[in-house]
Design a protein around this motif. Structure first.
Motif, short mmCIF file in Angstrom:
data_model
loop_
_atom_site.label_atom_id
_atom_site.label_comp_id
_atom_site.label_asym_id
_atom_site.label_seq_id
_atom_site.Cartn_x
_atom_site.Cartn_y
_atom_site.Cartn_z
N HIS A 11 19.92 -3.82 0.04
CA HIS A 11 19.42 -4.71 -1.01
C HIS A 11 18.50 -3.86 -1.88
CE1 HIS A 11 17.56 -8.90 -2.03
NE2 HIS A 11 17.74 -8.15 -3.09
N ALA A 14 15.16 -5.19 -3.53
CA ALA A 14 14.17 -5.85 -2.68
C ALA A 14 12.77 -5.38 -2.99
CB ALA A 14 14.49 -5.59 -1.21
N LYS A 18 8.28 -8.63 1.09
CA LYS A 18 8.95 -9.92 0.96
C LYS A 18 10.04 -10.04 2.02
CE LYS A 18 8.25 -11.31 -3.84
NZ LYS A 18 8.93 -11.76 -5.09
N THR A 19 10.24 -11.26 2.49
CA THR A 19 11.24 -11.50 3.53
C THR A 19 12.49 -12.11 2.90
OG1 THR A 19 9.53 -11.83 5.20
CG2 THR A 19 11.71 -12.69 5.70
N TYR A 20 13.65 -11.60 3.29
CA TYR A 20 14.93 -12.05 2.77
C TYR A 20 15.78 -12.57 3.93
CZ TYR A 20 13.45 -9.50 -1.36
OH TYR A 20 12.75 -9.05 -2.45
N TYR A 21 16.62 -13.57 3.65
CA TYR A 21 17.42 -14.21 4.68
C TYR A 21 18.91 -14.04 4.37
CZ TYR A 21 12.94 -16.27 5.82
OH TYR A 21 11.62 -16.44 6.14
N TYR A 22 19.68 -13.74 5.40
CA TYR A 22 21.09 -13.45 5.22
C TYR A 22 21.93 -14.11 6.32
CZ TYR A 22 18.97 -9.54 2.65
OH TYR A 22 18.21 -8.77 1.81
N SER A 40 16.75 -12.57 9.32
CA SER A 40 15.74 -12.26 8.30
C SER A 40 15.37 -10.79 8.36
CB SER A 40 14.49 -13.12 8.52
OG SER A 40 13.87 -12.81 9.74
N THR A 42 12.36 -8.18 6.50
CA THR A 42 11.21 -8.00 5.62
C THR A 42 11.24 -6.58 5.08
OG1 THR A 42 9.89 -9.58 6.88
CG2 THR A 42 8.69 -8.07 5.43
#
Length: 358
Positions: A11, A14, A18-22, A40, A42
């Motif tokens: 990503h 990014a 920050k935390t991203y969810y997939y 998740s 981070t």
């Protein structure tokens, strides 16, 4: 970056912390499909390699390096670099115009990779003769001399005077194109890329000690700069300086090619310290240059890189910021570039906690 046993997902836009969810969806050869639970990640800032000290030199005390002019100061700085590297002659030298800063500072990465000094001249015939004579005395016969900039800045008499050397002129239509030609010649690999303004010298002067590639920018990225960043999308990016130097618009453009960290203090001296803290681990030596003008400092980046220390900007009424940093990390030795009329012996002693300036 999200890794599975089937490959790697990056990503690239990014943002740190920050935390991203997939969800991962897998298609099998029998046409069946399976989905994972939500996972998740981070985004964390990757650790960047610190500049390596090429020779592990020991710098004794504090020495002032200066000549009668900016050009002679560059020669004296090159002599100090030569002694630091432990060589009798250089394999390579880099020549830039001494009346402007952009090409010389853009050349700092090339200088680091080639263990080369940055020398300066202008259109003056005497200064050109002095430059050619210095190169003949201090660069090995058959060595390489890079000339940064076109004939309007550095006349063809320089090339003609260097018979017996491999002369490579790197000259674009403007400072930004010349910058890219320099980076292409230096062959950028996976290092972090520094982004600094091409219209002011202070931030890029501090950054010139890192030995990292530097991209000089204007109010927005041009197509060739975007192509360069696209080709190095995996490299970490640092913006050096505040938004008055490198705009928020440029920052957003750079973010399209990976994560970005801005190093910006309350003015050039704070920023100089932030660069030092980011890229130099426990240095014991540093190079100090006058922070209000560029000539004496232009040749200082390669010397600072060679001793494994930062290049700190200073002036007589702005010593506290540098003094606090040098005391914190224990810097007690190094070099100050230029005469005492710019940065006084008293100021230098305070910054280095030294009783004497040689």
């Amino acid at each position: 970056m999200f890794e599975t046993n089937l490959g790697v997902y990056k990503h690239v836009s990014a943002e740190y912390d920050k935390t991203y969810y997939y969800k991962v969806k897998v298609y099998y050869s029998d046409n069946s499909v399976k989905e994972s639970d939500i996972v998740s990640c981070t985004a964390k800032e990757p650790e960047q390699p610190k500049p390596e000290n090429p020779t592990n030199p020991t710098v004794s005390g504090v020495t002032r390096v200066f000549g009668a002019s900016r050009y002679e100061t560059a020669f004296k700085t090159a002599d100090t670099l030569k002694a630091t590297l432990g060589v009798s002659k250089f394999d390579t030298a880099i020549v830039a115009n001494g009346t402007n800063f952009a090409d010389a500072l853009a050349g700092s990465y090339l200088a680091a990779k080639k263990s080369a000094p940055i020398l300066m001249t202008d259109k003056n015939a005497k200064n050109i003769t002095n430059l050619v004579n210095y190169i003949k005395a201090n660069v090995k016969p058959g060595g390489t001399v890079y000339i940064l900039g076109g004939y309007a800045a550095l006349p063809n008499s320089i090339d003609k005077g260097l018979a017996g050397y491999t002369v490579e002129r790197l000259a674009g239509a403007d400072r930004y194109e010349t910058n890219l030609l320099i980076l292409e010649e230096a062959e950028v690999t996976s290092e972090a890329i520094l982004v600094a303004t091409g219209t002011g010298f202070a931030d890029s002067l501090s950054a010139s000690a890192t030995g990292l590639p530097m991209l000089l920018v204007n109010k927005e990225l041009n197509p060739k700069q975007k192509a360069f960043l696209e080709a190095h999308k995996g490299n970490a990016k640092y913006i050096v300086g505040g938004t008055s130097a490198v705009s928020a618009k440029v920052e957003q453009q750079v973010k399209a090619y990976g994560t970005v960290k801005r190093l910006a203090g309350n003015g050039r001296y704070d920023t100089s310290v932030l660069v030092a803290k980011e890229f130099f681990s426990n240095p014991t030596s540093a190079v100090v240059a006058y922070g209000r003008n560029f000539p004496d400092g232009l040749s200082g980046g390669p010397l600072a890189y060679a001793i494994g220390g930062p290049l700190l900007l200073a002036e007589n009424n702005a010593v506290k910021t540098i003094d606090a940093y040098t005391e914190e990390v224990g810097i007690t030795s190094g070099y100050v570039l230029g005469g005492s009329g710019l940065v006084s012996d008293s100021s230098v002693k305070t910054m280095f906690n030294s009783k004497k300036v040689k």
